[in-house]
Design an enzyme around this catalytic site. Structure first.
Site, mmCIF file in Angstrom:
data_model
loop_
_atom_site.group_PDB
_atom_site.id
_atom_site.type_symbol
_atom_site.label_atom_id
_atom_site.label_comp_id
_atom_site.label_asym_id
_atom_site.label_seq_id
_atom_site.Cartn_x
_atom_site.Cartn_y
_atom_site.Cartn_z
ATOM 1 N N LYS A 87 0.801 -1.228 0.000
ATOM 2 C CA LYS A 87 0.000 0.000 0.000
ATOM 3 C C LYS A 87 0.834 1.279 0.000
ATOM 4 O O LYS A 87 0.473 2.252 -0.654
ATOM 5 C CB LYS A 87 -0.947 -0.003 1.193
ATOM 6 C CG LYS A 87 -1.991 -1.083 1.070
ATOM 7 C CD LYS A 87 -2.927 -1.083 2.242
ATOM 8 C CE LYS A 87 -3.879 -2.258 2.094
ATOM 9 N NZ LYS A 87 -4.955 -2.232 3.051
ATOM 10 N N ASP A 123 -9.506 2.395 3.089
ATOM 11 C CA ASP A 123 -9.376 1.608 4.332
ATOM 12 C C ASP A 123 -9.883 2.372 5.555
ATOM 13 O O ASP A 123 -10.604 1.812 6.391
ATOM 14 C CB ASP A 123 -7.903 1.225 4.573
ATOM 15 C CG ASP A 123 -7.478 0.010 3.766
ATOM 16 O OD1 ASP A 123 -8.352 -0.796 3.406
ATOM 17 O OD2 ASP A 123 -6.271 -0.116 3.498
#
Ligand code: NAP
Length: 311
Positions: A87, A123
Site C-alpha cells: 500500500k 481503508d
C-alpha cells in the site's frame, strides 16, 4: 481460470486469459494474496450490477509491483486493490493520487484512467463504517490503540483517527521507530485538549505487556493492524491476560471467523469483531470509485459470509 495469477501471467495476459468471459478486469494485488476474500465479494457485486468484468487475485512481489501496475492500462484493467505489503509503495507508483490518500500516505484502490493510474484509499473510511456496524459507536468518540502502526493498514487507520479527531490515540508497533515517526506526523491533529482522563491525547507505547496493560486501562478500542494471526500457526498478537472486559477489540484480520485475538478477547470477557466488516465497507467504497454508482452492499456481504462459511 486460475485462483491466483502472477507477473509472468500478466506478461502473457491475452493468452493466459483467452476465453474467460466476462474478462478479468479488476484484481487485488498482494503478497500473500491467496487468502483474499475480495474476489467473491466484488464478483457478486459486478454480477448483480450487470457489469461485464470479473475480479481476480494477482500475487505480485514488492520488486515486481512497478511493472505489474504499469502493465494494467494496456491489459484492459479498470482498476485494482493493493493489499499487504504494497500500500505504501503503490503511492509512489501512481500518476495521480487523491487528496485523502495523499494525506494518509497509502493507496489501497487504483483506478485506471486512460493510460494513467490514480490512487485512492478506502481503508480508513471503511474502518469507520465497520466500527459503527460492529459496536454501534463512532470512532471519533473513542480512545483507540492501533497495534501495528508501522504498516499500511495501521497508518491508514491511525490517520483516520486523526481526521475523525478521536478522543485519544496510542500507537504500538513491533518496530517502535515507525510508530514514533507516524506520531510526529499526527501530532498537529491532536493538539486540542481532550475531554477527560490522564495521559496525552497522542502517545507511542512499546510492545511490552506492562506498558500495554497500563494503556488499555485508558482505552476503549484496540485495532489489530498487524499481520499476526493471518496464518493458522500464529498465536494471538496480545495475550488474554492483558485484555480487559471494557475493551472493544477489532481485528482487521478476517482469515478466521474467530481469530486468535478474538479468542483471547473472549477469555478476557471483551467484545470483539473480525475484519470482514472492514473488508466489506472498504470494498464497497472502492466499487463506488470504480463505477460511480452505489455498491450493492447486501449482495457483497452475503458473498463474504458464504465465502467465510465455505472455508
Ligand atoms: P504491512 O504494511 O505489511 O504491515 C504489517 C504490520 O504488521 C506492520 O506493522 C508490522 O510491524 C506488523 N508485523 C508483521 N509481523 C509481525 C510480528 N511477527 N510481530 C509483530 N508485528 C508484526 O501490511 P498491511 O497492508 O498493513 O496489512 C496488515 C494486516 O491488516 C493484514 O493482516 C491485512 O489482512 C489486514 N487488513 C485488513 C483489511 C480489511 O479490510 N479487513 C484491510 C487492510 C489490511 P513492523 O513495522 O515492525 O514490520
Amino acid at each position: 481460470m486460475k485462483e491466483v495469477y502472477t507477473l509472468e501471467d500478466l506478461r502473457t495476459w491475452s493468452e493466459v486469459t483467452a476465453g474467460i468471459e466476462p474478462p478479468l478486469r479488476l484484481a487485488v494485488i498482494g503478497d500473500p494474496v491467496a487468502h483474499s476474500a475480495s474476489p467473491p465479494m466484488h464478483n457478486a457485486a459486478l454480477e448483480k450490477c450487470g457489469i461485464a468484468a470479473r475480479y481476480t487475485r494477482l500475487h505480485i512481489k514488492a520488486e515486481e509491483l512497478g511493472e505489474a501496475l504499469r502493465s494494467l492500462p494496456k491489459l484492459g484493467f479498470l482498476g485494482v486493490n493493493c493489499t499487504i505489503p504494497h500500500k505504501a509503495l503503490a503511492l509512489g507508483l501512481m500518476d495521480r493520487v487523491d487528496d485523502h490518500a495523499r494525506r494518509i500516505g497509502v493507496v489501497n484502490t487504483v483506478v485506471v484512467e486512460g493510460d494513467q493510474l490514480v490512487g485512492f484509499n478506502t481503508d480508513g473510511p471503511g474502518l469507520v463504517r465497520a466500527v459503527r456496524s460492529e459496536f454501534g459507536v463512532d470512532l471519533r468518540d473513542l480512545r483507540v490503540v492501533v497495534l501495528g502502526a508501522g504498516g499500511g493498514a495501521g497508518r491508514a487507520i491511525a490517520m483516520q483517527c486523526g481526521i475523525e479527531q478521536c478522543e485519544r490515540l496510542v500507537l504500538v508497533n513491533r518496530t517502535l521507530d515507525k510508530a514514533r515517526e507516524l506520531a510526529a506526523e499526527l501530532a498537529p491533529m491532536f493538539r486540542a485538549p481532550r475531554v477527560y482522563g490522564p495521559g496525552d491525547r497522542l502517545e507511542v507505547a512499546p510492545w511490552e505487556d506492562g506498558a500495554l496493560r497500563a494503556q488499555f486501562e485508558h482505552a476503549d478500542l484496540i485495532i489489530n493492524c498487524t499481520s499476526v494471526g493471518m496464518k493458522r500457526a500464529d498465536v494471538s498478537p496480545l495475550p488474554s491476560s492483558i485484555l480487559q472486559p471494557h475493551l472493544m477489540i477489532y481485528d482487521t484480520i478476517y482469515t478466521a471467523s474467530r481469530t486468535k485475538l478474538m479468542l483471547a478477547a473472549d477469555e478476557a470477557g471483551a467484545r470483539s469483531a473480525n475484519g470482514l466488516s472492514m473488508l466489506l465497507h472498504q470494498g464497497a467504497l472502492a466499487f463506488e470509485i470504480w463505477f460511480d454508482r452505489e455498491a450493492p452492499l447486501d449482495v457483497m456481504k452475503a458473498a463474504l459470509e458464504q465465502n467465510a462459511a465455505a472455508r
